[in-house]
Motif scaffolding. Sequence first.
Motif, PDB file in Angstrom:
ATOM      1  N   ARG A 122       0.818  -1.225  -0.123  1.00 17.66           N
ATOM      2  CA  ARG A 122       0.066  -0.092   0.004  1.00 17.66           C
ATOM      3  C   ARG A 122       0.924   1.325   0.126  1.00 17.66           C
ATOM      4  O   ARG A 122       0.702   2.347  -0.518  1.00 17.66           O
ATOM      5  N   GLN A 123       1.925   1.261   0.677  1.00 13.30           N
ATOM      6  CA  GLN A 123       2.782   2.437   0.892  1.00 13.30           C
ATOM      7  C   GLN A 123       3.503   2.733  -0.592  1.00 13.30           C
ATOM      8  O   GLN A 123       3.824   3.802  -1.084  1.00 13.30           O
ATOM      9  N   LEU A 124       3.918   1.663  -1.132  1.00 15.53           N
ATOM     10  CA  LEU A 124       4.530   1.640  -2.659  1.00 15.53           C
ATOM     11  C   LEU A 124       3.680   2.169  -3.430  1.00 15.53           C
ATOM     12  O   LEU A 124       3.929   3.285  -4.160  1.00 15.53           O
ATOM     13  N   ALA A 125       2.365   1.826  -3.592  1.00  8.30           N
ATOM     14  CA  ALA A 125       1.098   2.313  -4.387  1.00  8.30           C
ATOM     15  C   ALA A 125       0.834   3.695  -4.177  1.00  8.30           C
ATOM     16  O   ALA A 125       0.774   4.593  -5.083  1.00  8.30           O
ATOM     17  N   ALA A 126       0.969   4.171  -2.773  1.00  2.00           N
ATOM     18  CA  ALA A 126       0.605   5.698  -2.648  1.00  2.00           C
ATOM     19  C   ALA A 126       1.808   6.516  -3.092  1.00  2.00           C
ATOM     20  O   ALA A 126       1.935   7.628  -3.923  1.00  2.00           O
ATOM     21  N   THR A 127       3.181   5.915  -3.166  1.00  2.00           N
ATOM     22  CA  THR A 127       4.238   6.690  -3.414  1.00  2.00           C
ATOM     23  C   THR A 127       4.349   6.699  -4.998  1.00  2.00           C
ATOM     24  O   THR A 127       4.829   7.734  -5.591  1.00  2.00           O
ATOM     25  N   ARG A 128       3.810   5.510  -5.799  1.00  2.00           N
ATOM     26  CA  ARG A 128       3.742   5.721  -7.088  1.00  2.00           C
ATOM     27  C   ARG A 128       2.765   6.919  -7.623  1.00  2.00           C
ATOM     28  O   ARG A 128       3.257   7.548  -8.540  1.00  2.00           O
ATOM     29  N   GLN A 129       1.869   7.111  -6.883  1.00  2.00           N
ATOM     30  CA  GLN A 129       1.034   8.171  -7.149  1.00  2.00           C
ATOM     31  C   GLN A 129       1.617   9.566  -7.206  1.00  2.00           C
ATOM     32  O   GLN A 129       1.525  10.337  -7.988  1.00  2.00           O
ATOM     33  N   MET A 130       2.318   9.665  -6.217  1.00  2.00           N
ATOM     34  CA  MET A 130       3.145  10.794  -5.878  1.00  2.00           C
ATOM     35  C   MET A 130       4.141  11.040  -6.922  1.00  2.00           C
ATOM     36  O   MET A 130       4.501  12.155  -7.460  1.00  2.00           O
TER      37      MET A 130
END
Length: 532
Positions: free
Chosen positions: A253-261
């Motif tokens: 989930r943290q990687l997914a949020a980072t990808r958005q940023m």
Amino acid sequence: MVKNTLQLCLLWEPLSSLVDRLGAFASTALLLVISWSLSVIFWPTERPNAPVAGYRSMFEPSFLLKARFIRNANKIIGDAYKTMRDRPFVVRRYDLDFVVLPVKYLEEIRLISYKKLSSRGAQVGNLVPDWNGLDGVVNSNLHVEAVRRHLNPDLYKYVDYGYNELAHGWADEVPRTDDWSLTNIEEVMRRLMARITAKIFMGDTASRDPSWINISVGFSVDLFESSFGIKMFPPWTYPFIVWLIPARYRVRRQLAATRQMVDKLLQRLNDAQARRRQGETIDEEDTLLNWMVENGKPWENTVPQMAARLCVLAMASIHTTAATLANVVYELCAHPEWIPVLQEEIDTIAQDLGKPDDNLASEGSTSKQWCERLEKLDSFIMESQRHNPVMILNPQRLATEPIMLSGGVYIPAGTRLAFANHEHHMDPRTHPDPAVFDPLRSYRKRHAAADQRHLHLADQTHPSALSFGYGNQACAGRHFAVAVMKLIMARMLYEFDFRFPEGQGMPENRYVDENVYKDLGARVEMKRRARG
């Protein structure tokens, strides 16, 4: 391989019904015993020609030794060092074996090509990257090159950027009280480091975004939990085990949020590049992300790859630096007589350069001027690192092909090499009176002779100082980390006094394999300094 897989499948159905009837602890123990028994039978591995340390008797099963290593690595390594400190020995972790070498092999290891002995391979391998969404980090050194080729040559420019960023976060993250206030100092240090590194890596968009600060602080904890949980089992079980590790879902989930940023940041950078090609003058922040985009290969510049790389950079820069800073504060509380000594050094510098507050430039000074004069604090940090390592097997290397060392020590391909850094640092042959906490140990060495003034510093590697590794594969970010640590502690000591809560002493070290952390319940009390 097919035959082995079929045999495992035939065992799975009756085994799964048994697991259903057992509790969680018993189920885990059963799975460990069976998986490692099958691993020994079906996947024998080539062994180095060195004795295995830690067995209680010739009848102890290897899986029990590996289980004891989880919480008792310090004792297993310490006992082996005392009896075999001048000879290689093997310690056994659940996922692999380490060949622990005597320090006499440091120079020999240093001279072997990174293509044969890889520090990055060892470090990244500890993260189980293929199963934690970090596979691209294994095949690319772009983030390390960004530190070596972009950050380090202009080190203090970026330290200034990062330190000045604290003007936006110091009041939010640091307790401001005239009375003694109970504080989780390591959490404070994590969040300060998260703000600083976000500014350097990604710019204002990240450093002032609470969601990124939370991601970068939480990612290192969750990645460690996920990696440790996976590594408790043999590699051939990973396709099944990974689905049972809760922390792995948080990492995803943290990687997914980072990808958005990162997607938004890369769009902005691509737009700026297009406008520059058309002749426009573009005012951009100078970040490591910019450098990686300009110097990376097309596959390295994809959103998933860059997001994983930035998360790993954040983890590497925040976790160990914050733990080291917290240990410095703990040692100050354990040895309060040194607080006024360091405060005197800092106050004297402040009289010349101005207060170490929100913006050094407003006082007409720079981070470089401060760091060069914080000699006693630098020495204190070194002594704290010697007593409080964040790892007790360091440096580490991964052998990518078979190697024969001097003395006939054979290292099979895939073997992990390491040195018992903490035992070496506490050896009287390395440091006189090693059990004594002597904060000016390095300071005295620097002032013993004119040609030593620029040696024995916290960001330098040496056979007697292995906290950051050794040789040309030592930690690339150590110069930045030490500079920031000195500036944060200078401001902390300029503004605050510290002490342990009543009844608490120096927090105990806890161990998970070769990793070291302090008791998570440890706290300090802090309050504003009383000034006349």
